[in-house]
Design an enzyme around this catalytic site. Sequence first.
Site, short mmCIF file in Angstrom:
data_model
loop_
_atom_site.label_atom_id
_atom_site.label_comp_id
_atom_site.label_asym_id
_atom_site.label_seq_id
_atom_site.Cartn_x
_atom_site.Cartn_y
_atom_site.Cartn_z
N ASP A 175 25.91 51.51 55.68
CA ASP A 175 26.86 51.40 56.80
C ASP A 175 26.39 52.17 58.03
O ASP A 175 26.96 52.00 59.12
CB ASP A 175 28.25 51.90 56.39
CG ASP A 175 28.94 50.93 55.45
OD1 ASP A 175 28.68 49.72 55.55
OD2 ASP A 175 29.74 51.38 54.62
N ASP B 85 27.12 42.61 52.95
CA ASP B 85 27.42 43.27 54.23
C ASP B 85 26.15 43.82 54.89
O ASP B 85 26.11 43.98 56.11
CB ASP B 85 28.36 44.47 54.06
CG ASP B 85 29.32 44.38 52.91
OD1 ASP B 85 29.17 43.50 52.06
OD2 ASP B 85 30.22 45.23 52.85
N1 GLY Z 1 31.71 47.08 54.41
C1 GLY Z 1 31.93 45.95 55.17
C2 GLY Z 1 33.20 45.24 54.92
O1 GLY Z 1 34.15 45.79 54.39
O2 GLY Z 1 33.29 44.10 55.29
#
Ligand code: GLY
Length: 392
Positions: free
Chosen positions: A102, A165
């Site tokens: 992230d 993600d």
């Molecule tokens: N971590 C990215 C999402 O929750 O979409």
Amino acid sequence: MPTEQYRAAFDLLARKLIEDEARLGVEFPYVTGPSGAWKTLPASLSAGYQGAAWSHGNWFCGFWVGLMFAAHLHTGEERYRRIAKERLRLVAIRADDGNTHDIGFIFYSSAKVAHHVTGDAIHRDLALKAADKLRRRTVTTGRGTYISAWGPLDDARGRRSSAIDTMANIPLLYWAAGAADDGSFRLAGEAHAIMTRDAFLRPDDSTYHAVEYALPSGERSRGFTFQGYADESCWSRGQAWAIYGFVATYAATGKSEYLTLAERLATYWLRRAGADLVPFWDFDDPAIPHAPRDSAAAAIVASALVDLAHLHPDAAAGKVWRAKAEAILDALCRDYLATEPAHRGLLKHGCYSKPHNIGPDAAVMFGDFYFVEALCSILMPGRFKPLPTVSA
Ligand code: GLY
């Protein structure tokens, strides 16, 4: 829809940002609660395991910075830029966080935007530091290299796991390749995209949320989910992240196979989103039509499709994708804007994590960011982020 509607959404954003900023102290919003008020977290909250449970930490904080810069560009007012820079100092601590992919989201939306808007080298250096941390999460296997999503790399649980993600974190690497004139960032991003293409896609062009690899072979052990309905379902936001990342991979590499892939994934997403264009949180939740929607998934796809349309070598196809992007944005402006004063955030009906009951029907910080990124790409192309170009 006339761009007036987009400007009105921007006016609403600018007003709410200033109102909310006065109440936040040193914390950052992430999702709204049932009353419509923001819930907040400190930027310093890192990702980590608490026993067997994984906590994502505050991966939302950079988006607030990016929204402030967008409001500065829209209004021309200096106060948004000043707040953005102050907030970025609070976010900067996370550039040392080696625990999570992230870091890409955090600095793509903050320091990278700050550098583009202000030209200040200090912001470029911060974004490059974060990109370097993200690149260090690469795991090399017998089948290629991927970027591990979760946890310190010396923890086997995180090391073997990859998430969809991450496709939206690698655009920070592609940016860094240009900013540092260092193609190794692009190679790391593309290597990850290749393993994602090979391990996450189902034959119908839907995607898994997460994949576990056997190490060191890199054989795919299993597909599973963390935030979706079920391991074999299609989480609509996961598919959105994949579209976003493959559009960026096409731009960064110039390889048309990634453009084709992004179009296939987007075609699947649009088919399952249906006429409403704002999908249910998971396309396969049996509670549909009584399941929550996810406006954030729609915002991410809209932003990706504006870029895809701009990049497309076939002008007629580009026009079709642009119309689809605008149709999604029109639906969001028509039915999803949080115009009630008590409801904070810009877009209602995002769904952060239904399985964990965190913001299951809420404004979510990243939904607002990608919505505004898409609006910027239409209203002020090239000012919030560089105009997308296809690398030779
Ligand atoms: N971590 C990215 C999402 O929750 O979409």
